[in-house]
Enzyme design. Structure first.
Site, PDB file in Angstrom:
ATOM      1  CB  THR A 158      -2.054   0.113   2.012  1.00  0.00           C
ATOM      2  OG1 THR A 158      -1.640  -1.243   1.954  1.00  0.00           O
ATOM      3  CG2 THR A 158      -0.877   0.952   2.473  1.00  0.00           C
ATOM      4  CG  ASP A 159      -2.956  -4.827   4.186  1.00  0.00           C
ATOM      5  OD1 ASP A 159      -2.221  -4.317   3.318  1.00  0.00           O
ATOM      6  OD2 ASP A 159      -3.378  -6.008   4.111  1.00  0.00           O
ATOM      7  CD  GLU A 160       1.983  -3.367   0.920  1.00  0.00           C
ATOM      8  OE1 GLU A 160       3.129  -2.922   0.957  1.00  0.00           O
ATOM      9  OE2 GLU A 160       1.504  -3.948  -0.060  1.00  0.00           O
TER      10      GLU A 160
ATOM     11  CB  SER B  68      -0.384   1.841  -5.898  1.00  0.00           C
ATOM     12  OG  SER B  68      -0.380   1.328  -7.223  1.00  0.00           O
TER      13      SER B  68
ATOM     14  CB  ALA C 104       8.176   4.121   4.602  1.00  0.00           C
TER      15      ALA C 104
ATOM     16  CB  THR D 123       1.224   8.036 -13.308  1.00  0.00           C
ATOM     17  OG1 THR D 123       0.369   7.010 -12.780  1.00  0.00           O
ATOM     18  CG2 THR D 123       1.223   9.250 -12.382  1.00  0.00           C
TER      19      THR D 123
ATOM     20  CE1 TYR E 245       1.589   2.267  -1.856  1.00  0.00           C
ATOM     21  CE2 TYR E 245       1.684   0.160  -0.691  1.00  0.00           C
ATOM     22  CZ  TYR E 245       0.945   1.192  -1.257  1.00  0.00           C
ATOM     23  OH  TYR E 245      -0.428   1.162  -1.195  1.00  0.00           O
TER      24      TYR E 245
ATOM     25  CE  LYS F  79      -1.539   4.868   0.729  1.00  0.00           C
ATOM     26  NZ  LYS F  79      -2.404   5.731  -0.102  1.00  0.00           N
TER      27      LYS F  79
HETATM   28  P1  NAD Z   1      -3.137   2.702  -9.012  1.00  0.00           P
HETATM   29  O1  NAD Z   1      -1.643   2.772  -9.087  1.00  0.00           O
HETATM   30  O2  NAD Z   1      -3.857   1.744  -9.877  1.00  0.00           O
HETATM   31  O3  NAD Z   1      -3.764   4.151  -9.292  1.00  0.00           O
HETATM   32  C1  NAD Z   1      -3.220   5.327  -8.758  1.00  0.00           C
HETATM   33  C2  NAD Z   1      -3.808   6.502  -9.526  1.00  0.00           C
HETATM   34  O4  NAD Z   1      -3.254   7.705  -8.980  1.00  0.00           O
HETATM   35  C3  NAD Z   1      -3.463   6.501 -11.022  1.00  0.00           C
HETATM   36  O5  NAD Z   1      -4.613   6.794 -11.794  1.00  0.00           O
HETATM   37  C4  NAD Z   1      -2.427   7.602 -11.153  1.00  0.00           C
HETATM   38  O6  NAD Z   1      -2.450   8.245 -12.428  1.00  0.00           O
HETATM   39  C5  NAD Z   1      -2.838   8.552 -10.046  1.00  0.00           C
HETATM   40  N1  NAD Z   1      -1.712   9.370  -9.589  1.00  0.00           N
HETATM   41  C6  NAD Z   1      -0.467   8.947  -9.242  1.00  0.00           C
HETATM   42  N2  NAD Z   1       0.316   9.984  -8.902  1.00  0.00           N
HETATM   43  C7  NAD Z   1      -0.467  11.096  -8.994  1.00  0.00           C
HETATM   44  C8  NAD Z   1      -0.230  12.474  -8.756  1.00  0.00           C
HETATM   45  N3  NAD Z   1       0.977  12.926  -8.355  1.00  0.00           N
HETATM   46  N4  NAD Z   1      -1.240  13.345  -8.922  1.00  0.00           N
HETATM   47  C9  NAD Z   1      -2.473  12.913  -9.333  1.00  0.00           C
HETATM   48  N5  NAD Z   1      -2.736  11.614  -9.593  1.00  0.00           N
HETATM   49  C10 NAD Z   1      -1.741  10.709  -9.421  1.00  0.00           C
HETATM   50  O7  NAD Z   1      -3.447   2.459  -7.490  1.00  0.00           O
HETATM   51  P2  NAD Z   1      -4.614   1.590  -6.811  1.00  0.00           P
HETATM   52  O8  NAD Z   1      -4.158   0.195  -6.683  1.00  0.00           O
HETATM   53  O9  NAD Z   1      -5.897   1.885  -7.484  1.00  0.00           O
HETATM   54  O10 NAD Z   1      -4.609   2.238  -5.336  1.00  0.00           O
HETATM   55  C11 NAD Z   1      -5.393   3.371  -5.040  1.00  0.00           C
HETATM   56  C12 NAD Z   1      -5.204   3.747  -3.592  1.00  0.00           C
HETATM   57  O11 NAD Z   1      -5.596   2.666  -2.762  1.00  0.00           O
HETATM   58  C13 NAD Z   1      -3.741   4.049  -3.226  1.00  0.00           C
HETATM   59  O12 NAD Z   1      -3.744   5.123  -2.306  1.00  0.00           O
HETATM   60  C14 NAD Z   1      -3.252   2.779  -2.569  1.00  0.00           C
HETATM   61  O13 NAD Z   1      -2.237   3.049  -1.638  1.00  0.00           O
HETATM   62  C15 NAD Z   1      -4.514   2.299  -1.901  1.00  0.00           C
HETATM   63  N6  NAD Z   1      -4.621   0.828  -1.718  1.00  0.00           N
HETATM   64  C16 NAD Z   1      -4.410  -0.033  -2.775  1.00  0.00           C
HETATM   65  C17 NAD Z   1      -4.597  -1.411  -2.572  1.00  0.00           C
HETATM   66  C18 NAD Z   1      -4.411  -2.400  -3.694  1.00  0.00           C
HETATM   67  O14 NAD Z   1      -4.464  -3.603  -3.463  1.00  0.00           O
HETATM   68  N7  NAD Z   1      -4.218  -1.979  -4.941  1.00  0.00           N
HETATM   69  C19 NAD Z   1      -4.958  -1.884  -1.321  1.00  0.00           C
HETATM   70  C20 NAD Z   1      -5.150  -0.968  -0.260  1.00  0.00           C
HETATM   71  C21 NAD Z   1      -4.988   0.386  -0.482  1.00  0.00           C
HETATM   72  O1  DAU Z   2      -1.831  -4.964   0.902  1.00  0.00           O
HETATM   73  C1  DAU Z   2      -2.276  -3.906   0.113  1.00  0.00           C
HETATM   74  C2  DAU Z   2      -1.263  -3.626  -0.973  1.00  0.00           C
HETATM   75  O2  DAU Z   2      -1.378  -4.670  -1.922  1.00  0.00           O
HETATM   76  C3  DAU Z   2      -1.471  -2.271  -1.639  1.00  0.00           C
HETATM   77  O3  DAU Z   2      -1.262  -1.264  -0.702  1.00  0.00           O
HETATM   78  C4  DAU Z   2      -0.484  -2.092  -2.813  1.00  0.00           C
HETATM   79  O4  DAU Z   2      -0.749  -0.871  -3.473  1.00  0.00           O
HETATM   80  C5  DAU Z   2      -0.690  -3.248  -3.770  1.00  0.00           C
HETATM   81  O5  DAU Z   2       0.233  -3.150  -4.846  1.00  0.00           O
HETATM   82  C6  DAU Z   2      -0.528  -4.585  -3.046  1.00  0.00           C
HETATM   83  O6  DAU Z   2       0.859  -4.783  -2.643  1.00  0.00           O
HETATM   84  P1  DAU Z   2       1.581  -6.190  -2.794  1.00  0.00           P
HETATM   85  O7  DAU Z   2       3.032  -5.963  -2.848  1.00  0.00           O
HETATM   86  O8  DAU Z   2       1.073  -7.171  -1.801  1.00  0.00           O
HETATM   87  O9  DAU Z   2       0.999  -6.623  -4.260  1.00  0.00           O
HETATM   88  P2  DAU Z   2       1.713  -7.302  -5.518  1.00  0.00           P
HETATM   89  O10 DAU Z   2       0.636  -7.687  -6.474  1.00  0.00           O
HETATM   90  O11 DAU Z   2       2.841  -6.500  -6.031  1.00  0.00           O
HETATM   91  O12 DAU Z   2       2.309  -8.638  -4.897  1.00  0.00           O
HETATM   92  C7  DAU Z   2       1.483  -9.593  -4.259  1.00  0.00           C
HETATM   93  C8  DAU Z   2       2.386 -10.697  -3.740  1.00  0.00           C
HETATM   94  O13 DAU Z   2       2.933 -11.402  -4.862  1.00  0.00           O
HETATM   95  C9  DAU Z   2       3.570 -10.197  -2.955  1.00  0.00           C
HETATM   96  O14 DAU Z   2       3.854 -11.122  -1.916  1.00  0.00           O
HETATM   97  C10 DAU Z   2       4.721 -10.179  -3.952  1.00  0.00           C
HETATM   98  C11 DAU Z   2       4.370 -11.329  -4.888  1.00  0.00           C
HETATM   99  N1  DAU Z   2       4.771 -11.178  -6.299  1.00  0.00           N
HETATM  100  C12 DAU Z   2       4.454 -10.009  -6.934  1.00  0.00           C
HETATM  101  C13 DAU Z   2       4.794  -9.832  -8.257  1.00  0.00           C
HETATM  102  C14 DAU Z   2       4.478  -8.531  -8.969  1.00  0.00           C
HETATM  103  C15 DAU Z   2       5.383 -12.223  -6.963  1.00  0.00           C
HETATM  104  O15 DAU Z   2       5.634 -13.279  -6.378  1.00  0.00           O
HETATM  105  N2  DAU Z   2       5.712 -12.052  -8.269  1.00  0.00           N
HETATM  106  C16 DAU Z   2       5.462 -10.880  -8.949  1.00  0.00           C
HETATM  107  O16 DAU Z   2       5.807 -10.781 -10.159  1.00  0.00           O
END
Ligand code: NAD
Ligand code: DAU
Length: 352
Positions: free
Chosen positions: A131-133, A85, A158, A36, A156, A160
């Site tokens: 995720t912790d969310e 995500s 909900a 994606t 999101y 997860k």
């Molecule tokens: P990301 O969005 O960077 O990557 C997601 C990957 O999944 C992408 O490579 C995308 O192409 C692939 N994908 C999406 N839909 C797909 C589908 N239908 N079939 C096959 N592949 C698909 O996400 P991330 O930040 O690397 O998160 C990875 C995992 O960890 C997620 O499950 C997320 O909920 C979890 N997580 C993320 C964070 C964070 O801070 N980013 C924290 C805790 C948990």
């Molecule tokens: O807690 C784990 C989660 O962390 C993962 O499950 C998610 O996949 C990941 O995207 C992340 O979610 P958040 O919503 O916390 O991350 P984000 O970087 O989008 O935002 C971090 C904080 O910053 C949040 O309080 C919203 C705020 N924010 C975000 C963006 C994109 C801003 O203030 N400005 C912005 O432009």
């Protein structure tokens, strides 16, 4: 051991694939990713030619594709990271999150269940990365533990939470060998620049406004992505089946403090006068349903499995900024969208 890693071309997935491919040459790692907007094979350039690594392009929502993939490869384990995500995208398009995060997960569980039913000694683990969310939002005090009740607020979280429930249901109902981890906010190299930290690094670099939602008072618990990948490695190999582990950095910051730190750090790295970047901070309309505070208690993981975070936040953030400043080409390809067609010729659905 043949392991299917889903979402391996994404941010965290690419770090997990790299760790497993390099650390376990005897494992066959199959990376399944739909590519994606968030999936980018340039994240894996350094390991793409390793003999124990294969990439398959495909969609976890497509049940017949998933079933034939499992039949052909007869995986011994699944490490499931593929997901939509980004919270803001889930607010504008919730259904996409239901398809991938809920239905996609159930498709994988069903395919794994069939292999497990055929030979329970061959299919040994379904590891779901969450995720912790799912726990909702904390007030000023307290920490999320593994027994905190689920209380998701965004589409999101909900989706997860729903996928976590299905994984537990398959463990209870079909005895499918499952493990779940719930991690706090990650940061580090290869983070897609729609998320707060990489977005602001890119905007500071280009002297563009830094959009801070509301008053910037929301708190997140930041963990360096390689520490998350190490935790996944430990949990994958050591966790008892049917259990859950919280992963977090004990590293809480308000958004505004993170961005001020980043601004000052990047003033220095870019040779700008102190205070220049902070002038880019712009308070914008808050995110709908914005969770106030996340904070993880990872005592169980630390005490039972001996994991702990390796980096202090300032050190990890500095490493991250250096990576983005050095990897101009990666950043430009991602922000221009050029990466999307980069590997199209090399890979197609036909290699399933
Ligand atoms: P990301 O969005 O960077 O990557 C997601 C990957 O999944 C992408 O490579 C995308 O192409 C692939 N994908 C999406 N839909 C797909 C589908 N239908 N079939 C096959 N592949 C698909 O996400 P991330 O930040 O690397 O998160 C990875 C995992 O960890 C997620 O499950 C997320 O909920 C979890 N997580 C993320 C964070 C964070 O801070 N980013 C924290 C805790 C948990
Ligand atoms: O807690 C784990 C989660 O962390 C993962 O499950 C998610 O996949 C990941 O995207 C992340 O979610 P958040 O919503 O916390 O991350 P984000 O970087 O989008 O935002 C971090 C904080 O910053 C949040 O309080 C919203 C705020 N924010 C975000 C963006 C994109 C801003 O203030 N400005 C912005 O432009």
């Amino acid at each position: 051991m043949k392991i299917l890693i889903t979402g391996g071309a994404g941010f965290i997935g690419s770090h997990v694939v790299r760790l497993f491919v390099n650390k376990y040459p005897n494992y066959q790692i199959v990376n399944l990713d739909k590519l994606t907007y968030a999936g980018n094979l340039a994240n894996l350039k350094d390991i793409e030619d390793k003999p124990n690594y294969t990439f398959v392009k495909g969609d976890i929502v497509d049940a017949s594709f998933i079933n034939s993939l499992f039949k052909n490869h007869r995986f011994n384990a699944v490490l499931h990271l593929a997901a939509e995500s980004h919270v803001d995208r889930s607010i504008t398009n919730p259904l996409e999150f239901v398809y991938t995060n809920v239905i996609g997960t159930v498709n994988l569980l069903n395919a794994a269940k069939e292999l497990f039913k055929e030979d329970s000694s061959q299919f040994v683990k379904f590891y779901h990365v969450s995720t912790d969310e799912v726990y909702g939002s904390l007030g000023e005090t307290g920490l999320f533990t593994e027994t905190t009740a689920y209380d998701p607020h965004s589409p999101y979280s909900a989706s997860k939470a729903s996928s976590d429930h299905f994984v537990r249901a398959y463990y209870d109902t079909y005895k499918l060998p499952c493990v779940i981890s719930n991690c706090s906010n990650n940061y580090g190299p290869y983070h897609f620049p729609e998320k707060l930290i990489p977005l602001c690094i890119n905007n500071i670099k280009n002297s563009k406004p830094l959009p801070i939602y509301g008053k910037g008072e929301n708190v997140r618990d930041w963990l360096f992505v390689e520490d998350h990948a190490r935790a996944i490695d430990v949990i994958f190999h050591k966790a008892e089946l049917g259990t859950t582990y919280n992963i977090g950095g004990h590293n809480e910051w308000t958004n505004i403090d993170v961005i001020r730190l980043l601004c000052d750090m990047m003033d220095e790295k870019l040779g700008r006068e102190k205070g220049t970047n902070q002038k880019l901070i712009t308070f914008v309309t808050d995110r709908a349903g914005h969770d106030l505070r996340y904070a993880i208690d990872s005592t169980k993981l630390q005490n039972e499995l001996g994991w702990k975070p390796s980096l202090q936040f300032e050190e990890g953030l500095s490493k991250t900024v250096d990576w983005y400043l050095k990897n101009d080409e990666w950043l430009n390809n991602v922000t221009s969208g050029a990466y999307a067609h980069y590997y199209e010729k090399q890979y197609s659905d036909s290699n399933k």
